[in-house]
Motif scaffolding. Structure first.
Motif, PDB file in Angstrom:
ATOM      1  N   CYS A   1      11.481  62.272   4.368  1.00 56.13           N
ATOM      2  CA  CYS A   1      11.430  63.627   3.813  1.00 56.13           C
ATOM      3  C   CYS A   1      12.274  64.540   4.705  1.00 56.13           C
ATOM      4  CB  CYS A   1       9.990  64.153   3.774  1.00 56.13           C
ATOM      5  SG  CYS A   1       8.924  63.295   2.584  1.00 56.13           S
ATOM      6  N   LEU A   2      13.203  65.267   4.089  1.00 53.56           N
ATOM      7  CA  LEU A   2      14.107  66.163   4.804  1.00 53.56           C
ATOM      8  C   LEU A   2      13.907  67.576   4.281  1.00 53.56           C
ATOM      9  CD1 LEU A   2      17.334  63.989   4.307  1.00 53.56           C
ATOM     10  CD2 LEU A   2      15.647  63.805   6.160  1.00 53.56           C
TER      11      LEU A   2
ATOM     12  N   ARG B   1       9.491  58.983   7.629  1.00 57.26           N
ATOM     13  CA  ARG B   1      10.190  59.803   8.621  1.00 57.26           C
ATOM     14  C   ARG B   1      10.356  61.221   8.074  1.00 57.26           C
ATOM     15  NH1 ARG B   1      16.448  59.160  10.931  1.00 57.26           N
ATOM     16  NH2 ARG B   1      16.163  60.491  12.775  1.00 57.26           N
ATOM     17  N   ILE B   2       9.986  62.227   8.859  1.00 54.98           N
ATOM     18  CA  ILE B   2      10.097  63.625   8.446  1.00 54.98           C
ATOM     19  C   ILE B   2      11.025  64.346   9.409  1.00 54.98           C
ATOM     20  CG2 ILE B   2       8.867  65.816   8.158  1.00 54.98           C
ATOM     21  CD1 ILE B   2       6.458  64.304   7.242  1.00 54.98           C
ATOM     22  N   ARG B   3      12.047  64.967   8.831  1.00 52.21           N
ATOM     23  CA  ARG B   3      12.995  65.749   9.627  1.00 52.21           C
ATOM     24  C   ARG B   3      13.102  67.156   9.027  1.00 52.21           C
ATOM     25  NH1 ARG B   3      18.599  63.056  10.167  1.00 52.21           N
ATOM     26  NH2 ARG B   3      18.177  62.150   8.099  1.00 52.21           N
ATOM     27  N   ASN B   4      12.883  68.150   9.852  1.00 52.41           N
ATOM     28  CA  ASN B   4      12.944  69.558   9.424  1.00 52.41           C
ATOM     29  C   ASN B   4      14.017  70.299  10.205  1.00 52.41           C
ATOM     30  OD1 ASN B   4      10.408  69.357   7.838  1.00 52.41           O
ATOM     31  ND2 ASN B   4       9.477  69.131   9.864  1.00 52.41           N
ATOM     32  N   VAL B   5      14.707  71.214   9.523  1.00 56.66           N
ATOM     33  CA  VAL B   5      15.624  72.136  10.196  1.00 56.66           C
ATOM     34  C   VAL B   5      15.120  73.551   9.958  1.00 56.66           C
ATOM     35  CG1 VAL B   5      17.976  72.973  10.454  1.00 56.66           C
ATOM     36  CG2 VAL B   5      17.578  70.580   9.834  1.00 56.66           C
ATOM     37  N   TYR B   6      14.776  74.244  11.046  1.00 56.48           N
ATOM     38  CA  TYR B   6      14.365  75.637  10.992  1.00 56.48           C
ATOM     39  C   TYR B   6      15.506  76.507  11.515  1.00 56.48           C
ATOM     40  CZ  TYR B   6       9.507  73.869  10.771  1.00 56.48           C
ATOM     41  OH  TYR B   6       8.346  73.236  10.418  1.00 56.48           O
ATOM     42  N   GLN B   7      15.358  77.838  11.324  1.00 53.74           N
ATOM     43  CA  GLN B   7      16.265  78.761  11.988  1.00 53.74           C
ATOM     44  C   GLN B   7      15.766  79.033  13.402  1.00 53.74           C
ATOM     45  OE1 GLN B   7      17.252  81.391   8.113  1.00 53.74           O
ATOM     46  NE2 GLN B   7      18.077  82.194  10.014  1.00 53.74           N
ATOM     47  N   ASP B   8      16.692  79.336  14.308  1.00 54.08           N
ATOM     48  CA  ASP B   8      16.316  79.607  15.696  1.00 54.08           C
ATOM     49  C   ASP B   8      15.220  80.666  15.784  1.00 54.08           C
ATOM     50  OD1 ASP B   8      18.176  77.794  16.652  1.00 54.08           O
ATOM     51  OD2 ASP B   8      19.744  79.303  16.935  1.00 54.08           O
TER      52      ASP B   8
ATOM     53  N   ASP C   1      12.983  60.763  -0.050  1.00 52.13           N
ATOM     54  CA  ASP C   1      13.464  59.385  -0.243  1.00 52.13           C
ATOM     55  C   ASP C   1      14.936  59.330  -0.659  1.00 52.13           C
ATOM     56  OD1 ASP C   1      11.026  58.407   0.499  1.00 52.13           O
ATOM     57  OD2 ASP C   1      10.325  58.025  -1.543  1.00 52.13           O
ATOM     58  N   ARG C   2      15.698  60.341  -0.248  1.00 49.97           N
ATOM     59  CA  ARG C   2      17.146  60.407  -0.501  1.00 49.97           C
ATOM     60  C   ARG C   2      17.488  60.264  -1.987  1.00 49.97           C
ATOM     61  NH1 ARG C   2      19.155  60.272   4.595  1.00 49.97           N
ATOM     62  NH2 ARG C   2      21.324  60.144   3.928  1.00 49.97           N
ATOM     63  N   SER C   3      16.538  60.608  -2.865  1.00 47.73           N
ATOM     64  CA  SER C   3      16.775  60.454  -4.300  1.00 47.73           C
ATOM     65  C   SER C   3      16.296  61.644  -5.118  1.00 47.73           C
ATOM     66  CB  SER C   3      16.091  59.183  -4.820  1.00 47.73           C
ATOM     67  OG  SER C   3      14.686  59.235  -4.597  1.00 47.73           O
ATOM     68  N   ILE C   4      15.448  62.491  -4.547  1.00 44.14           N
ATOM     69  CA  ILE C   4      14.919  63.667  -5.252  1.00 44.14           C
ATOM     70  C   ILE C   4      15.101  64.880  -4.352  1.00 44.14           C
ATOM     71  CG2 ILE C   4      12.888  64.743  -6.295  1.00 44.14           C
ATOM     72  CD1 ILE C   4      11.739  61.938  -6.693  1.00 44.14           C
ATOM     73  N   ALA C   5      15.669  65.951  -4.908  1.00 43.68           N
ATOM     74  CA  ALA C   5      15.870  67.172  -4.135  1.00 43.68           C
ATOM     75  C   ALA C   5      15.266  68.358  -4.859  1.00 43.68           C
ATOM     76  CB  ALA C   5      17.361  67.417  -3.896  1.00 43.68           C
ATOM     77  N   LEU C   6      14.662  69.269  -4.103  1.00 41.70           N
ATOM     78  CA  LEU C   6      14.127  70.508  -4.651  1.00 41.70           C
ATOM     79  C   LEU C   6      14.853  71.684  -4.017  1.00 41.70           C
ATOM     80  CD1 LEU C   6      11.815  68.536  -5.501  1.00 41.70           C
ATOM     81  CD2 LEU C   6      10.237  70.454  -5.142  1.00 41.70           C
ATOM     82  N   THR C   7      15.400  72.557  -4.858  1.00 42.84           N
ATOM     83  CA  THR C   7      16.059  73.778  -4.392  1.00 42.84           C
ATOM     84  C   THR C   7      15.488  74.957  -5.161  1.00 42.84           C
ATOM     85  OG1 THR C   7      17.837  73.630  -6.038  1.00 42.84           O
ATOM     86  CG2 THR C   7      18.197  72.515  -3.924  1.00 42.84           C
TER      87      THR C   7
END
Length: 320
Positions: free
Chosen positions: A133-134, A163-170, A206-212
């Motif tokens: 999950c990204l 595996r969970i990877r998150n990107v936040y703002q500083d 799972d590199r197959s579904i994206a939510l925006t």
């Protein structure tokens, strides 16, 4: 008269005065135009951003660029921007049509209306995720109800080996609740990084579904669930690029002696791109007052008397 080119009445009057009286300094311009020197400095910053004023290499004074060159180039840029914007509108129109066709014919795009529908779908995806999950989490403080809803789901997924990877703002580091959540997830195996700015909110499963978001400015309106391999591949490439540029959680984003922090570099670039204090603050997920404080510190650090001079010095040092 020149508002369409980005010049206010004061900016235009300062520019005209510099053309007519090139020997006048800031104090002279202020006296000639009956303005406060701070207004002249602010006008010089704007004129510099628009490439209508340059520093003289011989004595370091500001000189007005000839209108045949400066204003003509600025008009050409405005015309080009309008043409590009029109192309973007046409591209968006075509993309909307393509998404609509895809939804109707192949059901690879689903519209989730409202924040509750999004949370229900995320809960389902968290329970069924098998590999990864990204996510991008723009802004500083994350909503308390969002953190409360996702914590047990993330914990259960991590326990299954997802595996969970998150990107936040500083800027998220300034919010105790969001920071505590990230620390709690880190102890369970989640990975997080931070960057100064993020393009939008994003979740990929799972590199197959994206939510925006349906509307990035109003994420609570709902989300689009994308399953098209081409669209998801593009979003994956975007995530990987931003992830590589991020500072790992646990490390405070900093800089080597004499260099900029990522946030400072992003701020200077935002101002170079024409952002105001308010729009730069929104991009960085901080307050306008924080932006002013950062810029004042940079101006002092660069030993500059104005933002224009700070920008010139930062460029000379190769910072932007």
């Amino acid at each position: 008269m020149l508002e369409a080119l980005g010049l206010s009445t004061v900016n235009e009057s300062v520019y005209r005065a510099m053309l007519t009286h090139p020997a006048l300094d800031v104090a002279g311009l202020a006296a000639h135009l009956d303005l406060d020197p701070a207004q002249v400095h602010a006008a010089l910053d704007v004129l510099a951003d628009l490439a209508l004023v340059r520093l003289d290499d011989t004595d370091g004074t500001a000189r007005a660029v000839r209108p045949q060159t400066g204003l003509a180039a600025l008009l050409a840029k405005v015309e080009a921007d309008i043409a590009v914007r029109q192309q973007q509108i046409e591209a968006v129109r075509a993309a909307i049509a393509d998404i609509a066709v895809t939804h109707e014919q192949h059901e690879v795009v689903l519209r989730l209306e409202g924040i509750d529908a999004v949370r229900d779908r995320l809960a389902e995806l968290a329970r069924t995720a098998t590999t990864e999950c990204l996510s991008f989490s723009p802004g500083g403080a994350q909503p308390a109800d969002t953190l409360h809803a996702e914590a047990p789901l993330n914990a259960a997924a991590l326990d299954r080996g997802v595996r969970i990877r998150n990107v936040y703002q500083d800027s998220f580091r300034n919010d105790p609740a969001t920071l505590a959540h990230a620390r709690r997830m880190a102890t369970l195996g989640s990975e997080s990084r931070t960057v100064p700015t993020l393009p939008m909110r994003l979740i990929i499963v799972d590199r197959s579904i994206a939510l925006t978001p349906i509307d990035p400015r109003e994420p609570r309106l709902g989300a689009l669930e994308l399953r098209s391999p081409g669209l998801v591949a593009g979003l994956l490439a975007l995530f990987d690029q931003v992830w590589q540029q991020g500072s790992p959680f646990g490390e405070v984003p900093g800089a080597r002696a004499g260099e900029l922090t990522p946030q400072e570099r992003a701020l200077l670039q935002l101002f170079a791109d024409g952002h105001t204090d308010e729009s730069a603050a929104r991009q960085l997920g901080i307050s306008a007052r924080s932006v002013q404080r950062l810029m004042n510190a940079l101006t002092e650090r660069l030993q500059a008397s104005s933002r224009f001079q700070a920008g010139v010095e930062a460029s000379r040092r190769g910072w932007i």
